[in-house]
Design an enzyme around this catalytic site. Structure first.
Site, PDB file in Angstrom:
ATOM      1  N   GLN A 107      22.526  55.447 167.884  1.00 30.06           N
ATOM      2  CA  GLN A 107      21.364  55.473 166.997  1.00 30.06           C
ATOM      3  C   GLN A 107      20.238  54.550 167.474  1.00 30.06           C
ATOM      4  OE1 GLN A 107      23.898  54.081 163.560  1.00 30.06           O
ATOM      5  NE2 GLN A 107      22.011  53.080 162.929  1.00 30.06           N
ATOM      6  N   GLY A 125      22.376  52.055 151.229  1.00 32.55           N
ATOM      7  CA  GLY A 125      21.288  51.301 150.602  1.00 32.55           C
ATOM      8  C   GLY A 125      20.002  52.120 150.531  1.00 32.55           C
ATOM      9  N   HIS A 139      24.212  43.931 151.918  1.00 31.36           N
ATOM     10  CA  HIS A 139      25.502  44.603 152.155  1.00 31.36           C
ATOM     11  C   HIS A 139      26.507  44.242 151.049  1.00 31.36           C
ATOM     12  CE1 HIS A 139      24.035  44.247 156.471  1.00 31.36           C
ATOM     13  NE2 HIS A 139      24.286  45.531 156.371  1.00 31.36           N
TER      14      HIS A 139
HETATM   15  O1  PAF Z   1      22.594  51.768 157.753  1.00 32.16           O
HETATM   16  C1  PAF Z   1      23.295  51.380 158.704  1.00 32.16           C
HETATM   17  O2  PAF Z   1      23.651  50.192 158.803  1.00 32.16           O
HETATM   18  C2  PAF Z   1      23.722  52.358 159.788  1.00 32.16           C
HETATM   19  O3  PAF Z   1      22.725  53.280 160.037  1.00 32.16           O
HETATM   20  C3  PAF Z   1      25.056  53.058 159.477  1.00 32.16           C
HETATM   21  C4  PAF Z   1      24.950  53.927 158.217  1.00 32.16           C
HETATM   22  C5  PAF Z   1      26.152  52.023 159.278  1.00 32.16           C
HETATM   23  C6  PAF Z   1      25.459  53.964 160.633  1.00 32.16           C
HETATM   24  O4  PAF Z   1      25.641  53.244 161.806  1.00 32.16           O
END
Ligand code: PAF
Length: 282
Positions: free
Chosen positions: A61, A147, A37
Protein backbone atom coordinates in the site's frame (compact mmCIF):
# COMPACT_ATOMS: atom_id res chain seq x y z
CA UNK A 1 -2.24 -12.72 25.15
CA UNK A 2 -0.87 -14.78 22.30
CA UNK A 3 1.52 -13.36 19.68
CA UNK A 4 0.96 -15.30 16.47
CA UNK A 5 3.39 -15.06 13.57
CA UNK A 6 2.18 -17.63 11.06
CA UNK A 7 -0.97 -17.91 8.97
CA UNK A 8 -1.36 -21.54 9.95
CA UNK A 9 -1.33 -20.79 13.67
CA UNK A 10 -3.67 -17.80 13.27
CA UNK A 11 -6.17 -20.02 11.41
CA UNK A 12 -5.88 -22.70 14.10
CA UNK A 13 -6.55 -20.10 16.83
CA UNK A 14 -9.62 -18.78 14.98
CA UNK A 15 -10.96 -22.29 14.33
CA UNK A 16 -10.71 -23.32 17.97
CA UNK A 17 -12.24 -20.00 19.13
CA UNK A 18 -15.21 -20.53 16.81
CA UNK A 19 -15.51 -24.17 17.88
CA UNK A 20 -16.11 -22.89 21.43
CA UNK A 21 -18.97 -20.77 20.05
CA UNK A 22 -17.09 -17.49 20.64
CA UNK A 23 -17.23 -14.50 18.25
CA UNK A 24 -14.08 -12.85 16.92
CA UNK A 25 -13.54 -9.09 16.58
CA UNK A 26 -10.64 -7.76 14.55
CA UNK A 27 -8.68 -4.50 14.43
CA UNK A 28 -6.17 -4.40 11.55
CA UNK A 29 -3.32 -1.92 12.14
CA UNK A 30 0.14 -1.07 10.91
CA UNK A 31 1.34 -0.80 14.50
CA UNK A 32 2.99 2.15 16.27
CA UNK A 33 -0.27 2.27 18.21
CA UNK A 34 -1.67 5.53 19.53
CA UNK A 35 -4.86 6.51 21.37
CA UNK A 36 -6.79 6.38 18.06
CA UNK A 37 -5.97 2.65 17.69
CA UNK A 38 -6.76 2.02 21.36
CA UNK A 39 -10.25 3.44 20.84
CA UNK A 40 -10.75 1.04 17.91
CA UNK A 41 -9.66 -1.82 20.18
CA UNK A 42 -12.04 -0.70 22.95
CA UNK A 43 -14.89 -0.40 20.44
CA UNK A 44 -14.17 -3.92 19.14
CA UNK A 45 -14.14 -5.33 22.67
CA UNK A 46 -17.72 -4.16 23.17
CA UNK A 47 -18.93 -6.46 20.42
CA UNK A 48 -16.79 -9.62 20.48
CA UNK A 49 -15.96 -12.48 22.82
CA UNK A 50 -12.36 -12.57 21.54
CA UNK A 51 -10.26 -9.85 19.97
CA UNK A 52 -7.45 -10.04 17.40
CA UNK A 53 -5.23 -7.07 16.50
CA UNK A 54 -2.93 -7.39 13.48
CA UNK A 55 0.32 -5.43 13.36
CA UNK A 56 1.73 -5.42 9.86
CA UNK A 57 3.27 -2.60 7.81
CA UNK A 58 1.91 -3.64 4.44
CA UNK A 59 4.44 -2.89 1.67
CA UNK A 60 1.91 -3.04 -1.19
CA UNK A 61 0.00 0.00 0.00
CA UNK A 62 3.07 2.27 -0.20
CA UNK A 63 4.13 3.84 -3.51
CA UNK A 64 7.76 3.63 -4.68
CA UNK A 65 8.72 7.04 -3.21
CA UNK A 66 6.65 6.81 -0.04
CA UNK A 67 7.58 6.15 3.57
CA UNK A 68 7.48 2.33 3.81
CA UNK A 69 11.07 2.06 5.06
CA UNK A 70 10.84 4.85 7.60
CA UNK A 71 7.26 4.16 8.75
CA UNK A 72 7.55 4.07 12.57
CA UNK A 73 7.70 0.61 14.16
CA UNK A 74 7.88 -0.40 17.84
CA UNK A 75 6.58 -3.91 18.37
CA UNK A 76 7.55 -4.18 22.05
CA UNK A 77 5.50 -1.10 22.90
CA UNK A 78 2.57 -2.22 20.71
CA UNK A 79 2.59 -5.64 22.37
CA UNK A 80 2.44 -4.18 25.85
CA UNK A 81 -0.36 -1.75 24.89
CA UNK A 82 -2.38 -4.64 23.42
CA UNK A 83 -1.83 -6.64 26.60
CA UNK A 84 -3.03 -3.70 28.72
CA UNK A 85 -6.16 -3.38 26.56
CA UNK A 86 -7.05 -7.04 27.02
CA UNK A 87 -6.42 -8.14 23.42
CA UNK A 88 -6.53 -11.95 23.08
CA UNK A 89 -4.22 -12.42 20.09
CA UNK A 90 -1.82 -10.22 18.14
CA UNK A 91 -1.19 -11.35 14.57
CA UNK A 92 2.34 -10.18 13.71
CA UNK A 93 3.43 -11.81 10.45
CA UNK A 94 6.58 -11.19 8.41
CA UNK A 95 6.58 -9.98 4.80
CA UNK A 96 7.66 -13.47 3.71
CA UNK A 97 4.62 -14.94 5.47
CA UNK A 98 2.16 -12.49 3.90
CA UNK A 99 3.55 -12.25 0.37
CA UNK A 100 5.01 -15.47 -0.97
CA UNK A 101 7.35 -15.29 -3.98
CA UNK A 102 5.35 -14.97 -7.23
CA UNK A 103 2.41 -13.27 -5.51
CA UNK A 104 0.21 -12.19 -8.42
CA UNK A 105 -3.29 -11.59 -7.09
CA UNK A 106 -4.67 -8.21 -6.05
CA UNK A 107 -8.09 -6.91 -5.08
CA UNK A 108 -9.15 -3.69 -6.80
CA UNK A 109 -12.21 -1.62 -5.98
CA UNK A 110 -12.72 0.28 -9.20
CA UNK A 111 -13.42 4.03 -9.40
CA UNK A 112 -13.52 4.56 -5.61
CA UNK A 113 -9.79 3.86 -5.41
CA UNK A 114 -8.92 6.30 -8.20
CA UNK A 115 -10.29 9.53 -6.70
CA UNK A 116 -9.22 11.72 -3.76
CA UNK A 117 -6.21 9.96 -2.12
CA UNK A 118 -6.07 7.63 -5.13
CA UNK A 119 -4.97 10.49 -7.41
CA UNK A 120 -1.63 11.08 -5.69
CA UNK A 121 -1.39 7.46 -4.39
CA UNK A 122 -2.52 5.43 -7.43
CA UNK A 123 -1.63 1.97 -6.05
CA UNK A 124 -2.46 2.64 -2.39
CA UNK A 125 -6.00 1.26 -2.17
CA UNK A 126 -5.13 -1.80 -4.26
CA UNK A 127 -2.60 -2.62 -1.51
CA UNK A 128 -5.12 -1.91 1.26
CA UNK A 129 -7.95 -4.01 -0.20
CA UNK A 130 -5.55 -6.86 -0.99
CA UNK A 131 -4.09 -7.02 2.52
CA UNK A 132 -7.46 -6.56 4.24
CA UNK A 133 -8.97 -9.36 2.10
CA UNK A 134 -6.01 -11.61 3.01
CA UNK A 135 -6.31 -10.73 6.71
CA UNK A 136 -10.07 -11.41 6.68
CA UNK A 137 -9.40 -14.83 5.12
CA UNK A 138 -6.73 -15.61 7.70
CA UNK A 139 -8.35 -14.22 10.88
CA UNK A 140 -11.95 -15.04 9.87
CA UNK A 141 -13.48 -12.35 12.11
CA UNK A 142 -17.18 -11.77 12.68
CA UNK A 143 -16.58 -8.05 12.54
CA UNK A 144 -13.74 -5.60 12.04
CA UNK A 145 -13.27 -2.03 13.23
CA UNK A 146 -11.74 0.74 11.08
CA UNK A 147 -11.23 4.45 11.84
CA UNK A 148 -13.27 7.25 10.29
CA UNK A 149 -10.03 9.21 9.86
CA UNK A 150 -9.35 7.03 6.80
CA UNK A 151 -12.82 7.82 5.46
CA UNK A 152 -12.12 6.77 1.87
CA UNK A 153 -10.53 3.52 3.07
CA UNK A 154 -13.63 2.75 5.17
CA UNK A 155 -15.98 3.30 2.19
CA UNK A 156 -13.78 1.13 -0.03
CA UNK A 157 -13.56 -1.71 2.53
CA UNK A 158 -17.35 -1.70 2.96
CA UNK A 159 -17.74 -1.87 -0.84
CA UNK A 160 -15.25 -4.75 -1.06
CA UNK A 161 -16.96 -6.69 1.74
CA UNK A 162 -20.33 -6.33 0.02
CA UNK A 163 -19.05 -7.06 -3.51
CA UNK A 164 -16.98 -10.11 -2.50
CA UNK A 165 -19.46 -11.43 0.10
CA UNK A 166 -17.12 -11.46 3.07
CA UNK A 167 -19.16 -12.52 6.15
CA UNK A 168 -17.63 -9.66 8.16
CA UNK A 169 -19.52 -6.73 9.68
CA UNK A 170 -17.61 -3.45 9.32
CA UNK A 171 -17.76 -0.93 12.17
CA UNK A 172 -16.37 2.58 11.67
CA UNK A 173 -15.21 4.36 14.84
CA UNK A 174 -14.98 8.18 15.19
CA UNK A 175 -11.80 10.21 14.64
CA UNK A 176 -9.70 10.73 17.78
CA UNK A 177 -8.07 14.16 18.05
CA UNK A 178 -5.28 15.71 20.10
CA UNK A 179 -6.42 18.47 22.49
CA UNK A 180 -5.64 21.11 19.80
CA UNK A 181 -7.76 19.31 17.18
CA UNK A 182 -5.06 17.54 15.13
CA UNK A 183 -6.32 14.08 14.16
CA UNK A 184 -4.17 11.34 15.71
CA UNK A 185 -1.91 9.59 13.21
CA UNK A 186 1.32 7.60 13.37
CA UNK A 187 2.66 10.05 10.76
CA UNK A 188 2.31 13.07 13.11
CA UNK A 189 5.65 11.90 14.46
CA UNK A 190 7.34 13.14 11.27
CA UNK A 191 6.30 16.79 11.87
CA UNK A 192 8.78 19.30 13.28
CA UNK A 193 7.46 21.68 15.96
CA UNK A 194 6.53 24.44 13.46
CA UNK A 195 4.70 22.01 11.19
CA UNK A 196 2.99 20.38 14.18
CA UNK A 197 1.62 23.79 15.22
CA UNK A 198 0.59 24.72 11.67
CA UNK A 199 -1.10 21.36 11.09
CA UNK A 200 -3.88 22.34 13.53
CA UNK A 201 -5.26 24.49 10.70
CA UNK A 202 -6.58 21.31 9.06
CA UNK A 203 -9.16 20.79 11.78
CA UNK A 204 -9.97 24.51 11.84
CA UNK A 205 -10.64 24.38 8.09
CA UNK A 206 -13.05 21.47 8.62
CA UNK A 207 -14.78 23.40 11.41
CA UNK A 208 -15.05 26.34 8.99
CA UNK A 209 -16.78 24.03 6.48
CA UNK A 210 -19.20 22.88 9.19
CA UNK A 211 -19.95 26.49 10.15
CA UNK A 212 -20.46 27.60 6.55
CA UNK A 213 -22.74 24.66 5.82
CA UNK A 214 -24.87 25.03 8.94
CA UNK A 215 -25.05 28.79 8.25
CA UNK A 216 -26.71 28.08 4.90
CA UNK A 217 -23.79 28.03 2.45
CA UNK A 218 -24.40 24.80 0.51
CA UNK A 219 -22.10 25.63 -2.39
CA UNK A 220 -19.20 23.11 -2.30
CA UNK A 221 -16.94 25.28 -4.47
CA UNK A 222 -17.36 28.31 -2.21
CA UNK A 223 -16.77 26.23 0.95
CA UNK A 224 -13.67 24.54 -0.49
CA UNK A 225 -12.31 27.93 -1.59
CA UNK A 226 -12.69 29.31 1.96
CA UNK A 227 -10.97 26.26 3.43
CA UNK A 228 -8.16 26.55 0.90
CA UNK A 229 -7.62 30.24 1.74
CA UNK A 230 -7.50 29.51 5.48
CA UNK A 231 -4.98 26.67 5.10
CA UNK A 232 -2.76 28.72 2.79
CA UNK A 233 -2.92 31.77 5.04
CA UNK A 234 -2.14 29.96 8.29
CA UNK A 235 0.36 27.31 7.22
CA UNK A 236 3.09 26.38 4.78
CA UNK A 237 1.12 23.21 3.96
CA UNK A 238 0.70 22.28 0.30
CA UNK A 239 -2.85 21.18 -0.43
CA UNK A 240 -3.13 17.84 -2.24
CA UNK A 241 -6.94 17.96 -2.37
CA UNK A 242 -10.03 19.24 -0.64
CA UNK A 243 -13.20 17.39 -1.66
CA UNK A 244 -16.86 17.43 -0.74
CA UNK A 245 -18.57 14.19 -1.75
CA UNK A 246 -21.47 11.96 -0.82
CA UNK A 247 -20.35 10.24 2.40
CA UNK A 248 -21.54 6.77 1.31
CA UNK A 249 -20.74 6.67 -2.39
CA UNK A 250 -17.91 9.25 -2.66
CA UNK A 251 -19.85 10.55 -5.69
CA UNK A 252 -21.27 14.05 -6.16
CA UNK A 253 -23.23 15.26 -3.12
CA UNK A 254 -26.98 14.59 -3.47
CA UNK A 255 -28.59 17.86 -2.43
CA UNK A 256 -30.87 17.34 0.56
CA UNK A 257 -30.23 13.57 0.64
CA UNK A 258 -27.05 11.79 1.84
CA UNK A 259 -24.56 13.16 4.37
CA UNK A 260 -21.58 15.00 2.89
CA UNK A 261 -17.97 14.00 3.52
CA UNK A 262 -15.55 16.94 3.55
CA UNK A 263 -12.10 15.39 3.17
CA UNK A 264 -8.65 16.80 2.65
CA UNK A 265 -5.01 15.84 2.26
CA UNK A 266 -2.21 18.34 2.85
CA UNK A 267 1.55 17.94 2.60
CA UNK A 268 3.83 19.43 5.26
CA UNK A 269 7.07 18.93 3.33
CA UNK A 270 7.01 15.21 2.61
CA UNK A 271 4.52 14.38 5.39
CA UNK A 272 1.05 13.94 3.97
CA UNK A 273 -1.77 14.35 6.50
CA UNK A 274 -5.43 13.53 5.91
CA UNK A 275 -8.52 14.55 7.86
CA UNK A 276 -12.26 14.85 7.34
CA UNK A 277 -15.65 15.69 8.78
CA UNK A 278 -19.19 14.65 7.93
CA UNK A 279 -21.86 17.28 7.31
CA UNK A 280 -25.10 15.73 8.52
CA UNK A 281 -28.02 16.47 6.29
CA UNK A 282 -30.71 15.72 8.86
O1 PAF B 1 -5.51 1.81 8.19
C1 PAF B 1 -4.47 1.14 8.25
O2 PAF B 1 -3.70 1.21 9.22
C2 PAF B 1 -4.09 0.21 7.10
O3 PAF B 1 -4.46 0.76 5.89
C3 PAF B 1 -4.67 -1.21 7.26
C4 PAF B 1 -6.20 -1.19 7.24
C5 PAF B 1 -4.20 -1.82 8.57
C6 PAF B 1 -4.20 -2.10 6.12
O4 PAF B 1 -2.82 -2.23 6.11
Amino acid sequence: MKVIKTIEEMRRWSRSTRARGETIGFVPTMGYLHEGHLRLIREAKKHADRLVVSIYVNPTQFGPNEDFERYPRDFARDESLCKQEGVDAVFYPSNEEMYRPFHKTYVITEDLSEIMCGVSRPTHFRGVTTIVAKLFNIVQPDFAVFGQKDAQQAVIIKRMVEDLNFPVKIIVAPIVRESDGLAMSSRNKYLNSRQRKEATVLYRSLQLAEKEYSGGNHDPESIKQKMRRLIERESGGKIDYIEMVDAETLGAPRPGEGDILVALAVYFNSTRLIDNTILKIR
